[in-house]
Scaffold this active site. Structure first.
Site, PDB file in Angstrom:
ATOM      1  N   ALA A  13      29.958   1.223   3.040  1.00  0.00           N
ATOM      2  CA  ALA A  13      29.903   2.174   4.149  1.00  0.00           C
ATOM      3  C   ALA A  13      30.761   3.395   3.863  1.00  0.00           C
ATOM      4  CB  ALA A  13      30.343   1.502   5.443  1.00  0.00           C
ATOM      5  N   GLY A  14      30.684   3.882   2.633  1.00  0.00           N
ATOM      6  CA  GLY A  14      31.262   5.192   2.345  1.00  0.00           C
ATOM      7  C   GLY A  14      30.201   6.245   2.598  1.00  0.00           C
ATOM      8  N   GLY A  17      26.537   5.157   1.470  1.00  0.00           N
ATOM      9  CA  GLY A  17      26.027   4.062   2.285  1.00  0.00           C
ATOM     10  C   GLY A  17      25.674   4.518   3.691  1.00  0.00           C
ATOM     11  N   PHE A 116      34.948  26.725  -7.626  1.00  0.00           N
ATOM     12  CA  PHE A 116      35.275  25.388  -8.095  1.00  0.00           C
ATOM     13  C   PHE A 116      34.979  25.286  -9.573  1.00  0.00           C
ATOM     14  CE2 PHE A 116      36.387  21.117  -6.841  1.00  0.00           C
ATOM     15  CZ  PHE A 116      37.005  21.332  -5.632  1.00  0.00           C
ATOM     16  N   GLN A 241      35.733   9.900 -15.810  1.00  0.00           N
ATOM     17  CA  GLN A 241      36.383  11.195 -15.628  1.00  0.00           C
ATOM     18  C   GLN A 241      37.868  11.067 -15.283  1.00  0.00           C
ATOM     19  OE1 GLN A 241      35.449  14.120 -12.175  1.00  0.00           O
ATOM     20  NE2 GLN A 241      34.753  15.097 -14.048  1.00  0.00           N
ATOM     21  N   HIS A 243      40.696  13.258 -13.727  1.00  0.00           N
ATOM     22  CA  HIS A 243      40.892  14.498 -12.974  1.00  0.00           C
ATOM     23  C   HIS A 243      42.191  15.135 -13.457  1.00  0.00           C
ATOM     24  CE1 HIS A 243      41.501  17.311  -9.730  1.00  0.00           C
ATOM     25  NE2 HIS A 243      40.338  16.994  -9.205  1.00  0.00           N
ATOM     26  N   LEU A 253      45.607  12.407  -5.917  1.00  0.00           N
ATOM     27  CA  LEU A 253      44.800  13.574  -6.247  1.00  0.00           C
ATOM     28  C   LEU A 253      45.307  14.865  -5.607  1.00  0.00           C
ATOM     29  CD1 LEU A 253      42.139  14.380  -7.639  1.00  0.00           C
ATOM     30  CD2 LEU A 253      41.020  14.055  -5.447  1.00  0.00           C
ATOM     31  N   GLU A 256      41.000  20.199  -7.038  1.00  0.00           N
ATOM     32  CA  GLU A 256      40.654  21.349  -7.854  1.00  0.00           C
ATOM     33  C   GLU A 256      40.559  22.614  -6.987  1.00  0.00           C
ATOM     34  OE1 GLU A 256      37.719  20.077 -10.683  1.00  0.00           O
ATOM     35  OE2 GLU A 256      36.653  21.948 -10.400  1.00  0.00           O
ATOM     36  N   ARG A 287      36.452  19.635 -15.637  1.00  0.00           N
ATOM     37  CA  ARG A 287      37.600  18.723 -15.636  1.00  0.00           C
ATOM     38  C   ARG A 287      37.909  18.118 -16.988  1.00  0.00           C
ATOM     39  NH1 ARG A 287      36.168  15.895  -9.830  1.00  0.00           N
ATOM     40  NH2 ARG A 287      36.860  17.677  -8.602  1.00  0.00           N
ATOM     41  N   HIS A 354      39.630   9.055 -12.299  1.00  0.00           N
ATOM     42  CA  HIS A 354      39.086   9.569 -11.050  1.00  0.00           C
ATOM     43  C   HIS A 354      37.671   9.107 -10.722  1.00  0.00           C
ATOM     44  CE1 HIS A 354      38.829  12.284  -7.708  1.00  0.00           C
ATOM     45  NE2 HIS A 354      37.874  13.004  -8.246  1.00  0.00           N
ATOM     46  N   GLU A 384      28.639   6.756  -6.327  1.00  0.00           N
ATOM     47  CA  GLU A 384      29.346   6.526  -7.588  1.00  0.00           C
ATOM     48  C   GLU A 384      28.888   5.252  -8.290  1.00  0.00           C
ATOM     49  OE1 GLU A 384      33.588   6.974  -7.367  1.00  0.00           O
ATOM     50  OE2 GLU A 384      33.887   6.402  -9.458  1.00  0.00           O
ATOM     51  N   ARG A 395      31.262  14.961 -14.752  1.00  0.00           N
ATOM     52  CA  ARG A 395      30.817  15.472 -13.463  1.00  0.00           C
ATOM     53  C   ARG A 395      31.569  16.747 -13.109  1.00  0.00           C
ATOM     54  NH1 ARG A 395      32.860  15.237  -8.566  1.00  0.00           N
ATOM     55  NH2 ARG A 395      34.326  13.520  -8.820  1.00  0.00           N
ATOM     56  N   SER A 400      30.107  15.183  -6.558  1.00  0.00           N
ATOM     57  CA  SER A 400      30.040  13.800  -6.077  1.00  0.00           C
ATOM     58  C   SER A 400      29.737  13.764  -4.585  1.00  0.00           C
ATOM     59  CB  SER A 400      31.334  13.051  -6.365  1.00  0.00           C
ATOM     60  OG  SER A 400      32.416  13.698  -5.749  1.00  0.00           O
ATOM     61  N   LEU A 401      30.366  14.653  -3.818  1.00  0.00           N
ATOM     62  CA  LEU A 401      30.043  14.699  -2.386  1.00  0.00           C
ATOM     63  C   LEU A 401      28.584  15.104  -2.201  1.00  0.00           C
ATOM     64  CD1 LEU A 401      33.265  16.226  -0.756  1.00  0.00           C
ATOM     65  CD2 LEU A 401      32.533  13.846  -0.827  1.00  0.00           C
TER      66      LEU A 401
END
Lengths: 596, 261
Positions: A13-14, A17, A116, A241, A243, A253, A256, A287, A354, A384, A395, A400-401
């Protein structure tokens, strides 16, 4: 044992999900099984933003975004998938805004965008403002917004249900179909079988194989491990990766976005060293390049601090307004955890483990691959845990978002449509057998090994031997260490013998997954005798497109018969990985040398 | 302040625990324990363990769980204050265990003792782990999602920088329950919505894109709504995200009074 029946089961449930659940829930009877409460997932830790070529503040288009993603991934990206992601990025951002996400705004009231790493205008000419953001808590706002919309749509959650296995049933053509999931209820220790027409895995990554990591304690690669133990492949596991900007010594973290807003990396001499490594976009290089540059500065003696073991992130010139309005959380992390006041002094940083570029291979509809060509009917993966592959060997920040929203949505739609077009298949006999055996074994095992000690040893060898730079020697060391640890894992004891909220047992199970995944990572890293993206070999320093422009596909070789002496069933400690390769999909961009 | 030096034996630590790092101090962690599978009642247990000034309380709990007593149970995930899993009562105040640094906890004189209890007002399930359901029930009751009618725009809705700023503070909430379970009114009357639910209602009530402010205000005008707040500021003090919780509650109260007049 309890039994449940749903059309679609979402595991995790991230962001991915819940994005999937919002779609599936409106089309079919859907349940979400999650080992954490929904808003605890690590999506919430993502800071900087989500890229989409909205062109709200300057000229941009999805084709540039596609190119950046492919080049950023050092040409190991499947180009058809990257194009899907960059095109659908625009709607993905607009959908979130419509769901209520409070993006920062431009003076005209549109969604604001910022720079970015690796995101450029016109194929690398200059940094472009493409990242849509909500201060430096974009991931937090995505997670909250998706959870809020799950509530709005009445999505059914089973909180603190830890999925440990999937059930497979042969269809009429003999192909193995995924027909359900088996979960361990943390509150009671009870085992639940969920029969389903389709199952979506959105369980995140496995950063806890490393010691210095930005990842949560709970990111132990459960989903990848479950699928891998079914004899299904994992793709590109060697690409992990690092970071660039973790708080030195802690790994927490620092986004960036700090460099996107103008932050500068300096070595002990105060030099802006990225000018030497990436003359055009400097601190905003992707990265992998920045992480390697930082590691080199330290190796060559230009590191900062008493031990010369980190570099410095300088934001003192940005001013209080920018720090407070655009980077407040990061400012606070520095203050809380290092006692550093970023307004007045530079922040000590060093690369931190990361993100897994690799994972469960899927196509663009999030269908899980059984091999290079065929899919597993009824099984989906997004986020992920999955490897589409849109990130290739490295990446880009914010992708990723984007990935979780684009492919989470696609997974939810595809899984629900599949469910609506198919009937339930029968579950195998004794669907919970593996999980029951695993849990019983752990609860009663009396070995002398401590979970924490094996985990620490694993994390130390992975940090030392399989991180930013690798050689044949270090990787062989890591492999033999991991194999030894797997043997020791066979002799662990769990202190808590109870049924109620047995997190001790949970951590033991998680460690088993970590060991399997660490082994896969090191195994394919050893075989990849080139340097590409996040995989940097000191003994093979260049990219080798002739031999290695292809995805690794690793299969765990399952024993013909169950070995009664192998504790924990399938986690048996023999190393028996079959390594194959899969071609990269190239559409319009031929590989070029990667310079920034 | 410099950390006190090691002044006591480490002989009681398990032989296979990691070596005590240089600069560590022995501290006592006193934890309220309860496991309904074996215990009749709550009881305290103390552990003497090494702590570095840079350790967070979460590190100490992990040390106990991993090397001394595997049955100790608590939730945690991100370990840097953004997931909201590890709210607990540390030395009598609600904090996230991953955000309390030991350097701020060492006693000025004598040996340091840290007490850790579960957050109050929610049923204890095991040790520091509580049943979060009543908390999330209150959250869900205030309709915590954007309500907007009419045709959706093709692009994004327009919202000015000032309109966005209006509810910025309350978007920071991570649903850790530190505020709600620090509230004396919530302790005595669990039916009170509690600060976190009001904070999240505030986040939508003051969002220029939302159309259900009236509905939420009606919900909070209830007998268990905002009027229960006694402005003790415990919630503001407890919030690990620095949200001005009491101020948000006052703004909701004012919105109610203004609209009713």
């Amino acid at each position: 044992m309890q039994f449940h029946k749903y059309d679609v089961v979402v595991v995790g449930a991230g962001g991915a999900g819940m994005r999937a659940a919002i779609e599936a829930g409106q089309r079919s009877r859907t349940a979400v099984l999650t080992k954490l409460y929904p808003t605890r997932s690590h999506t919430g830790a993502a800071q900087g933003g989500m890229c989409a070529a909205l062109a709200n503040v300057e000229e941009d288009n999805w084709e540039w975004h596609t190119f950046d993603t492919i080049k950023g991934g050092d040409y190991l990206v499947d180009q058809d998938a990257a194009e899907v992601m960059a095109k659908e990025a625009i709607d993905a951002v607009l959908d979130l805004e419509k769901m209520g996400l409070p993006f920062n705004r431009t003076p005209e009231g549109r969604i604001d965008q910022r720079r970015f790493g690796g995101h450029t205008r016109d194929h690398g000419k200059a940094p472009v403002r493409r990242s849509c953001y909500a201060a430096d808590r974009t991931g937090h706002m995505i997670l909250q917004t998706l959870y809020q919309n799950c509530i709005k749509h009445g999505v059914e959650f089973f909180n603190e249900f830890y999925v440990l296995d999937i059930t497979m049933t042969p269809g009429s053509d003999g192909t193995q179909h995924c027909t359900g999931a088996v979960a361990y209820e943390l509150a009671t220790g009870e085992i639940h079988v969920f029969q389903a027409k389709s199952v979506i895995f959105a369980t995140g990554g496995f950063g806890k194989v490393f010691k210095t990591t930005s990842n949560a304690h709970t990111l132990t690669g459960d989903g990848m491990g479950i699928i891998y133990r079914k004899g299904l492949p994992l793709e590109d596991m060697e690409f992990y990766q690092f970071h660039p900007t973790g708080l030195a010594g802690l790994g927490i973290l620092i986004s960036e976005a700090v460099r996107g807003e103008g932050g500068i990396l300096r070595n002990a001499d105060g030099e802006r060293f990225m000018e030497r490594y990436a003359p055009t976009i400097k601190d905003l290089a992707p990265r992998d390049i920045v992480a390697r540059s930082m590691a080199l500065e330290v190796l060559e003696g230009r590191g900062a601090g008493p031990n010369k073991d980190h570099v410095l992130l300088d934001v003192t010139h940005l001013g209080e307004d920018v720090l407070e309005s655009k980077l407040p959380d990061i400012t606070e992390f520095s203050r809380t955890y290092l006692g550093v006041e970023p307004l007045h002094e530079p922040v000590p940083v060093y690369p931190t483990a990361h993100y897994a570029m690799g994972g469960v291979p899927t196509n663009v509809d999030a269908e899980v691959l059984a091999d290079n060509e065929n899919t597993v009917p009824g099984l989906y993966a997004a986020g992920e845990v999955a490897c589409v592959s849109v990130h290739g060997s490295n990446r880009l920040g914010t992708n990723s978002l984007l990935d979780i929203n684009v492919f989470g949505r696609r997974a939810g739609i595809a899984a629900a449509e599949y469910a609506n077009q198919h009937d339930f298949l029968e579950l195998p006999e004794q669907p919970a057998k593996l999980v029951e055996g695993m849990v019983d074994h752990l609860r009663t095992a009396e070995g002398g090994e401590r979970v924490a000690n094996i985990r620490t040893a694993l994390q130390e060898t992975m940090d030392a031997n399989a991180s930013v730079y690798r050689t044949e020697e270090t990787l062989k060391q890591a492999l033999s260490d991991v194999q030894l640890l797997k043997e020791r894992y066979g002799r662990i004891a769990v202190h808590d013998k109870g049924k109620r909220y047995n997190h001790d047992l949970l951590e033991a199970v998680e460690l088993g997954f970590l060991l399997d995944l660490a082994e896969a990572l090191v195994n394919s890293a050893l075989a990849r005798k080139e340097s590409r993206g996040g995989h940097a070999r000191e003994d093979y320093t260049t990219r080798d497109d002739t031999n290695f422009m292809r995805h690794s596909m690793q299969y765990k070789q399952l024993p013909e018969e169950e070995d009664p002496n192998a504790p924990l069933g399938l986690t048996g400690f023999r190393s028996d990985i079959r390594l194959e390769y899969k071609p990269v999909t190239v559409t319009r961009y031929q590989p070029m040398e990667r310079k920034y | 302040m410099t950390a006190p030096t090691t002044n006591s034996t480490t002989a009681d630590l398990p032989s296979d625990a990691p070596p005590v790092p240089e600069g560590a101090t022995m501290v006592t962690v006193k934890i309220e324990r309860y496991n309904p599978e074996v215990d009749d009642d709550l009881h305290w247990e103390s552990y003497r363990i090494p702590a570095l000034p840079s350790d967070r309380v979460l590190n100490l709990l992990h040390y106990i769980k991993w090397y001394i007593d595997g049955t100790l149970t608590f939730r945690r995930s991100c370990a840097h204050g953004v997931c909201g899993s590890d709210a607990m009562r540390i030395n009598g105040v609600n904090r996230l265990a991953c955000k309390v640094l030991m350097k701020d906890m060492f006693a000025k004189k004598g040996e340091t003792t840290i007490t850790v209890e579960p957050i109050k007002g929610l049923p204890v399930e095991k040790d520091l782990l509580v049943n979060m359901e009543p908390f999330f029930e209150a959250y869900r009751a205030i309709k915590p999602y954007l309500v907007a009618t009419g045709n959706e725009p093709t692009r994004e809705r327009i919202q000015s920088v000032a309109e966005r700023e209006r509810f910025d503070d309350t978007t920071k909430c991570i649903l850790c329950a530190a505020c709600t379970t620090s509230c004396p009114v919530y302790w005595s009357e669990g039916s009170y919505f509690g600060p976190a639910a009001i904070v999240n209602a505030h986040r939508f009530i003051f969002d220029s894109r939302d159309e259900a402010a009236e509905e939420r205000l009606d919900i909070l005008n209830d007998v268990d709504g905002v009027w229960r707040c006694r402005t003790t500021f415990n919630c503001t003090d407890a919030c690990p995200r620095g949200i001005q919780v009491t101020k948000a509650i006052q703004e909701v109260k004012r919105a109610l009074m203004f609209r009713r007049r």
